[in-house]
Scaffold this active site. Structure first.
Site: not given
Lengths: 147, 147
Positions: A52, A54, A79, A81, A84
């Site tokens: 992902h 991040e 936002s 998950c 992350c």
């Protein structure tokens, strides 16, 4: 620079991802005003289940001393998950600035409960790029959030 | 196979990591009795800040349908950190079998609170390999858990 400027850099990452045919979510990690890592979602490009935005940004930042993470601000267009958010908690990153949380609301409450400062900008450009992607690719999006 | 047998496979991964000069933590993901992904911590080998054993196992399993994760059991030689616990929550993996949690206690409570079944084997071989590593490499270990 202010939050909006750094968020624009995260958004540039998201656009890079979109240009590669990927999921348009980007992130940058900032320490003392400098971007030390940036990344975007690599599910499609690299067949990755863990990169992902991040995570990609953390990976690109490389192995760092704990004190560096502990003075960082993480900017993410969407936002975070659970995975992350967990990475943010693991590395004790004290502040997360989120582009938007209308397309998806992640683990903001857990982060706050553990003492992380969470700032949501509700940025229109961040919202638009996700909304367009989700509309065209509902299945890819569901895969990315484990649904 | 029973839990002990699968944990031995995770331990084999941990030993593979140790043989590479890495942090000796391993993981396997099992669906319907078959190992669909296995991995070990890659911090040292690949300079990775995100490839903890569970993450490496998820990455090696590749992109999967959500239903596959939702019928999986994840075996890990050590109690999962916040990032790895988050990945388990993201993919809704319903069961986690942990080799030991004496060297490090991770997010077992959070996992249970979110409905994940957590089984701790308190396996002596898992304990020994971590204790030996931490004794010889306290700094690398601190880095891996963000301290």
């Amino acid at each position: 620079m202010n939050h909006k400027n750094y968020m624009n850099l995260a958004l540039e990452e998201a656009k890079k991802g979109a240009a590669e045919g990927g999921i348009p979510i980007g992130s940058v990690i900032v320490v003392d005003g400098d971007v030390i890592g940036s990344g975007h979602n690599k599910r499609i490009q690299e067949g990755s289940a863990v990169l992902h935005r991040e995570m990609d940004a953390l990976e690109n930042a490389g192995r760092l001393k704990s004190a560096v993470y502990q003075s960082a601000t993480l900017y993410t267009t969407l936002s975070p998950c659970p995975m992350c958010a967990g990475a943010i908690l693991l590395y004790k990153i004290p502040r997360v600035v989120i582009g938007e949380n209308r397309s998806f609301i992640g683990e903001e409450e857990l982060l706050q409960k553990r003492g992380v400062e969470v700032i949501v900008l509700d940025d229109e450009k961040c919202r638009r790029i996700m909304a367009e992607f989700i509309e065209i690719n509902p299945e890819l999006w569901a895969e990315d959030i484990g649904e």
